[in-house]
Design an enzyme around this catalytic site. Sequence first.
Site, short mmCIF file in Angstrom:
data_model
loop_
_atom_site.label_atom_id
_atom_site.label_comp_id
_atom_site.label_asym_id
_atom_site.label_seq_id
_atom_site.Cartn_x
_atom_site.Cartn_y
_atom_site.Cartn_z
N LYS A 2 0.84 -1.20 0.00
CA LYS A 2 0.00 0.00 0.00
C LYS A 2 0.88 1.26 0.00
O LYS A 2 0.68 2.17 -0.79
CB LYS A 2 -0.91 0.02 1.23
CG LYS A 2 -1.84 -1.17 1.35
CD LYS A 2 -2.72 -1.10 2.60
CE LYS A 2 -1.96 -1.16 3.92
NZ LYS A 2 -1.32 -2.44 4.22
N ARG A 28 -9.93 0.22 8.49
CA ARG A 28 -9.42 -1.11 8.78
C ARG A 28 -10.42 -1.97 9.54
O ARG A 28 -10.12 -3.12 9.84
CB ARG A 28 -8.19 -0.93 9.68
CG ARG A 28 -6.91 -1.47 9.10
CD ARG A 28 -5.88 -1.14 10.15
NE ARG A 28 -4.63 -1.78 9.98
CZ ARG A 28 -3.59 -1.23 9.36
NH1 ARG A 28 -3.68 -0.08 8.78
NH2 ARG A 28 -2.45 -1.87 9.35
N ARG A 73 11.82 -5.71 5.13
CA ARG A 73 11.56 -4.30 4.82
C ARG A 73 12.51 -3.38 5.58
O ARG A 73 12.85 -3.61 6.74
CB ARG A 73 10.13 -3.93 5.19
CG ARG A 73 9.90 -2.42 5.07
CD ARG A 73 8.46 -2.03 5.09
NE ARG A 73 7.79 -2.42 6.32
CZ ARG A 73 6.49 -2.30 6.52
NH1 ARG A 73 5.72 -1.79 5.57
NH2 ARG A 73 5.96 -2.69 7.65
N ARG A 125 11.25 -1.40 11.15
CA ARG A 125 10.14 -1.06 12.04
C ARG A 125 10.04 -2.05 13.19
O ARG A 125 10.26 -3.24 13.01
CB ARG A 125 8.83 -1.05 11.24
CG ARG A 125 8.39 0.35 10.87
CD ARG A 125 7.28 0.38 9.87
NE ARG A 125 6.08 -0.38 10.26
CZ ARG A 125 4.97 -0.41 9.52
NH1 ARG A 125 4.90 0.27 8.38
NH2 ARG A 125 3.94 -1.12 9.91
N ARG A 163 -0.27 -9.49 13.09
CA ARG A 163 -0.86 -8.48 12.20
C ARG A 163 -1.66 -9.14 11.08
O ARG A 163 -2.72 -8.66 10.69
CB ARG A 163 0.25 -7.59 11.61
CG ARG A 163 0.82 -6.61 12.62
CD ARG A 163 2.17 -6.08 12.22
NE ARG A 163 2.15 -5.29 11.01
CZ ARG A 163 3.24 -5.00 10.28
NH1 ARG A 163 4.42 -5.48 10.64
NH2 ARG A 163 3.14 -4.26 9.20
P1 AP5 Z 1 4.93 -1.61 1.94
O1 AP5 Z 1 4.63 -0.76 0.76
O2 AP5 Z 1 5.65 -0.98 3.07
O3 AP5 Z 1 3.59 -2.33 2.43
P2 AP5 Z 1 2.33 -1.78 3.23
O4 AP5 Z 1 1.13 -2.40 2.59
O5 AP5 Z 1 2.36 -0.29 3.31
O6 AP5 Z 1 2.60 -2.48 4.62
P3 AP5 Z 1 2.51 -1.93 6.11
O7 AP5 Z 1 3.28 -2.88 6.98
O8 AP5 Z 1 2.86 -0.49 6.18
O9 AP5 Z 1 1.02 -2.12 6.37
P4 AP5 Z 1 0.37 -2.26 7.71
O10 AP5 Z 1 -1.03 -2.15 7.25
O11 AP5 Z 1 0.70 -3.46 8.50
O12 AP5 Z 1 1.03 -1.08 8.57
P5 AP5 Z 1 0.51 0.35 8.98
O13 AP5 Z 1 1.67 1.25 9.06
O14 AP5 Z 1 -0.64 0.74 8.13
O15 AP5 Z 1 5.76 -2.88 1.41
C1 AP5 Z 1 6.24 -3.88 2.31
C2 AP5 Z 1 7.59 -4.41 1.88
O16 AP5 Z 1 7.44 -5.13 0.64
C3 AP5 Z 1 8.64 -3.32 1.58
O17 AP5 Z 1 9.89 -3.80 1.98
C4 AP5 Z 1 8.59 -3.15 0.04
O18 AP5 Z 1 9.84 -2.71 -0.49
C5 AP5 Z 1 8.27 -4.57 -0.39
N1 AP5 Z 1 7.48 -4.62 -1.62
C6 AP5 Z 1 6.47 -3.78 -2.02
N2 AP5 Z 1 5.95 -4.16 -3.20
C7 AP5 Z 1 6.62 -5.30 -3.55
C8 AP5 Z 1 6.53 -6.19 -4.67
N3 AP5 Z 1 5.65 -5.98 -5.65
N4 AP5 Z 1 7.37 -7.26 -4.70
C9 AP5 Z 1 8.27 -7.48 -3.70
N5 AP5 Z 1 8.40 -6.67 -2.62
C10 AP5 Z 1 7.58 -5.59 -2.55
O19 AP5 Z 1 -0.03 0.07 10.44
C11 AP5 Z 1 0.83 -0.26 11.50
C12 AP5 Z 1 0.06 -0.39 12.78
O20 AP5 Z 1 -0.58 0.87 13.11
C13 AP5 Z 1 -1.10 -1.41 12.77
O21 AP5 Z 1 -0.65 -2.72 13.04
C14 AP5 Z 1 -2.00 -0.82 13.86
O22 AP5 Z 1 -1.52 -1.16 15.13
C15 AP5 Z 1 -1.85 0.68 13.66
N6 AP5 Z 1 -2.87 1.22 12.73
C16 AP5 Z 1 -2.63 1.88 11.54
N7 AP5 Z 1 -3.78 2.20 10.94
C17 AP5 Z 1 -4.78 1.76 11.75
C18 AP5 Z 1 -6.20 1.78 11.67
N8 AP5 Z 1 -6.84 2.32 10.63
N9 AP5 Z 1 -6.92 1.21 12.70
C19 AP5 Z 1 -6.29 0.67 13.76
N10 AP5 Z 1 -4.96 0.61 13.90
C20 AP5 Z 1 -4.20 1.14 12.90
MG MG Z 2 2.51 1.10 4.95
#
Ligand code: AP5
Ligand code: MG
Length: 215
Positions: free
Chosen positions: A13, A88, A127, A162, A173
């Site tokens: 994402k 979410r 990552r 992270r 997660r």
């Molecule tokens: P990346 O682009 O970083 O993936 P992402 O989908 O953004 O993953 P996140 O870990 O950020 O999502 P998340 O939803 O768990 O975390 P968030 O910060 O939102 O890509 C991942 C890796 O893959 C990278 O190394 C990249 O280089 C690689 N990659 C990308 N594309 C690729 C491809 N095509 N092929 C190979 N490799 C590839 O949330 C974190 C925490 O915050 C949650 O756990 C929760 O506690 C809290 N939180 C955030 N939002 C909410 C909400 N709305 N409600 C409640 N809690 C929340």
């Molecule tokens: Mg992200």
Amino acid sequence: MIIALLGGPGSGKGTQAKKLIDKLGIPQISTGDIFRAALKEATPKGLKAKTYMDKGELVPDDVVIGVVEERLAKPDLEKGYMLDGFPRTLPQAQALGEILKKQSKVIDHAILVDVPDEELVARLSGRRTCKNSACGAMFHVMFNAPKKEGVCDVCGTDLYQRDDDKEEVIRERLGVYNKQTAPLIDYYESQGLLRRVKGVGPIDQIFASIEKVLS
Ligand code: AP5
Ligand code: MG
Ligand code: ZN
């Protein structure tokens, strides 16, 4: 244009959102990034969020909805925005619907970046993220390596791993995603807003599929 990016942890994402910023000229709103920035400044909200994030659990809905409501009231969203990692849960999606209704706006596309669970674990454990929160670029030690190890290609700042990208937290997660967030796929499908994009393969190819959805 208002876009919601859906997909499991590590589905790409954030990676795709960074590319879309340039393409569409609209900002990315990542609730995860907002909480990590709050934590860096040690605000009460940031410190509270950390207790959930470190365990891989969701931050409570009322806290998240409050944060998003505040962000959506800012004046830089005239041309639209991308939501990354929000909504979410069903209550978050309903709250978003209410906020938009008050503003006479609607979501244009809910884009699901679809990646199987096994691939997600491999992605997150390798990552590396840019420490400069204004940049926030993501890399992967194998799949998307920076030109110089440990350094951001975009802005030259050091990269870090992270706290929640540890295997046990990643598994938690994933479980949380499948239980609490995956129901949003049906929710947006029933509203005719869901666009499914295969999230496996080269990053540019996935971006091209997203561009196709938007055109
Ligand atoms: P990346 O682009 O970083 O993936 P992402 O989908 O953004 O993953 P996140 O870990 O950020 O999502 P998340 O939803 O768990 O975390 P968030 O910060 O939102 O890509 C991942 C890796 O893959 C990278 O190394 C990249 O280089 C690689 N990659 C990308 N594309 C690729 C491809 N095509 N092929 C190979 N490799 C590839 O949330 C974190 C925490 O915050 C949650 O756990 C929760 O506690 C809290 N939180 C955030 N939002 C909410 C909400 N709305 N409600 C409640 N809690 C929340
Ligand atoms: Mg992200
Ligand atoms: Zn950077």
